[in-house]
Write a protein that holds these residues in place. Sequence first.
Motif, PDB file in Angstrom:
ATOM      1  N   ILE A   1      -2.366  15.043  -0.835  1.00 19.02           N
ATOM      2  CA  ILE A   1      -3.064  14.918   0.394  1.00 19.02           C
ATOM      3  C   ILE A   1      -2.649  15.809   1.457  1.00 19.02           C
ATOM      4  CG2 ILE A   1      -3.637  13.269   2.194  1.00 19.02           C
ATOM      5  CD1 ILE A   1      -3.265  10.872  -0.130  1.00 19.02           C
TER       6      ILE A   1
ATOM      7  N   ASN B   1      -9.583   1.860  -4.433  1.00 21.70           N
ATOM      8  CA  ASN B   1      -9.404   3.149  -4.073  1.00 21.70           C
ATOM      9  C   ASN B   1      -7.880   3.437  -3.355  1.00 21.70           C
ATOM     10  OD1 ASN B   1     -10.033   1.689  -1.563  1.00 21.70           O
ATOM     11  ND2 ASN B   1     -11.199   3.385  -0.703  1.00 21.70           N
ATOM     12  N   ALA B   2      -7.474   2.122  -2.837  1.00 25.24           N
ATOM     13  CA  ALA B   2      -6.015   2.087  -2.387  1.00 25.24           C
ATOM     14  C   ALA B   2      -5.050   2.254  -3.352  1.00 25.24           C
ATOM     15  CB  ALA B   2      -5.848   0.771  -1.585  1.00 25.24           C
TER      16      ALA B   2
ATOM     17  N   CYS C   1       0.881  -1.099   0.062  1.00 29.88           N
ATOM     18  CA  CYS C   1       0.007   0.024   0.088  1.00 29.88           C
ATOM     19  C   CYS C   1       0.990   1.277   0.177  1.00 29.88           C
ATOM     20  CB  CYS C   1      -1.081   0.052   1.258  1.00 29.88           C
ATOM     21  SG  CYS C   1      -2.183  -1.422   1.204  1.00 29.88           S
TER      22      CYS C   1
ATOM     23  N   LEU D   1      -5.009   6.392  -4.888  1.00 22.99           N
ATOM     24  CA  LEU D   1      -4.947   7.350  -4.005  1.00 22.99           C
ATOM     25  C   LEU D   1      -4.129   8.516  -4.772  1.00 22.99           C
ATOM     26  CD1 LEU D   1      -4.556   5.662  -0.785  1.00 22.99           C
ATOM     27  CD2 LEU D   1      -6.510   6.919  -1.312  1.00 22.99           C
TER      28      LEU D   1
ATOM     29  N   ARG E   1       1.209   4.496  -2.801  1.00 17.26           N
ATOM     30  CA  ARG E   1       1.138   5.942  -2.565  1.00 17.26           C
ATOM     31  C   ARG E   1       2.296   6.585  -2.729  1.00 17.26           C
ATOM     32  NH1 ARG E   1      -2.642   6.021   2.627  1.00 17.26           N
ATOM     33  NH2 ARG E   1      -1.880   7.931   2.726  1.00 17.26           N
TER      34      ARG E   1
ATOM     35  N   GLU F   1      -6.959   2.301   8.302  1.00 23.68           N
ATOM     36  CA  GLU F   1      -7.382   3.464   8.104  1.00 23.68           C
ATOM     37  C   GLU F   1      -6.659   4.379   7.475  1.00 23.68           C
ATOM     38  OE1 GLU F   1      -9.671   7.254  10.404  1.00 23.68           O
ATOM     39  OE2 GLU F   1      -9.430   5.391  11.455  1.00 23.68           O
ATOM     40  N   TYR F   2      -5.516   4.590   7.885  1.00 21.34           N
ATOM     41  CA  TYR F   2      -4.142   5.460   7.288  1.00 21.34           C
ATOM     42  C   TYR F   2      -3.967   5.050   6.160  1.00 21.34           C
ATOM     43  CZ  TYR F   2       0.383   7.367   6.505  1.00 21.34           C
ATOM     44  OH  TYR F   2       1.368   8.227   6.204  1.00 21.34           O
ATOM     45  N   LEU F   3      -4.201   3.683   5.407  1.00 25.37           N
ATOM     46  CA  LEU F   3      -3.897   3.233   4.002  1.00 25.37           C
ATOM     47  C   LEU F   3      -4.913   3.195   3.334  1.00 25.37           C
ATOM     48  CD1 LEU F   3      -1.238   0.159   4.954  1.00 25.37           C
ATOM     49  CD2 LEU F   3      -0.688   2.437   4.205  1.00 25.37           C
ATOM     50  N   ASP F   4      -6.109   3.314   3.849  1.00 21.26           N
ATOM     51  CA  ASP F   4      -7.344   3.476   3.297  1.00 21.26           C
ATOM     52  C   ASP F   4      -7.669   2.139   2.775  1.00 21.26           C
ATOM     53  OD1 ASP F   4      -9.793   4.331   2.706  1.00 21.26           O
ATOM     54  OD2 ASP F   4      -9.072   5.286   0.899  1.00 21.26           O
ATOM     55  N   VAL F   5      -7.612   0.853   3.666  1.00 24.01           N
ATOM     56  CA  VAL F   5      -7.853  -0.496   3.146  1.00 24.01           C
ATOM     57  C   VAL F   5      -8.640  -1.036   4.263  1.00 24.01           C
ATOM     58  CG1 VAL F   5      -5.824  -0.665   1.617  1.00 24.01           C
ATOM     59  CG2 VAL F   5      -5.546  -1.564   4.153  1.00 24.01           C
ATOM     60  N   SER F   6      -9.142  -1.988   3.852  1.00 26.48           N
ATOM     61  CA  SER F   6     -10.126  -2.710   5.036  1.00 26.48           C
ATOM     62  C   SER F   6      -9.129  -3.436   5.920  1.00 26.48           C
ATOM     63  CB  SER F   6     -11.085  -3.756   4.393  1.00 26.48           C
ATOM     64  OG  SER F   6     -10.392  -4.983   3.954  1.00 26.48           O
TER      65      SER F   6
END
Length: 126
Positions: free
Chosen positions: A86, A76-77, A13, A80, A17, A56-61
């Motif tokens: 950001i 979405n991960a 992840c 980004l 990013r 949450e930080y990585l925007d993954v489940s």
Amino acid sequence: MTGKEFAERVDFCLNKRNQTRKAITVDLGISSSTMSSWAAGRGSIPNANVAAQIAEYLDVSLDWLITGKEKEPPDNARNLPPPEIIELAKDIFRLPAEFQEIIIDNVEKYKQMCFKLERESTQDIG
């Protein structure tokens, strides 16, 4: 699941990013030695609270981060904005509302100008 598998998913992840482990350690207050321990397979996975913060930080489940059931994290991960965008957005949201409106208005005007220039340049070709 091992800490190493967890760290591999975190690294995946972060790479998407264009971030390094240092970014997540600084932003979440996780020690770099802990991250290194996970990556080397010396440590267990983090506790539920830390794992949830990382997800949450990585925007993954959290499920994907811990189990890896999916081959890749949700789209979405992977799509980004770059970290600097950001951070810029965070800076803008810290400003008073009237300044935010000015910035949004200027961005919209700039977009329209770019679209106009793009249309004109493609008309010259055809």
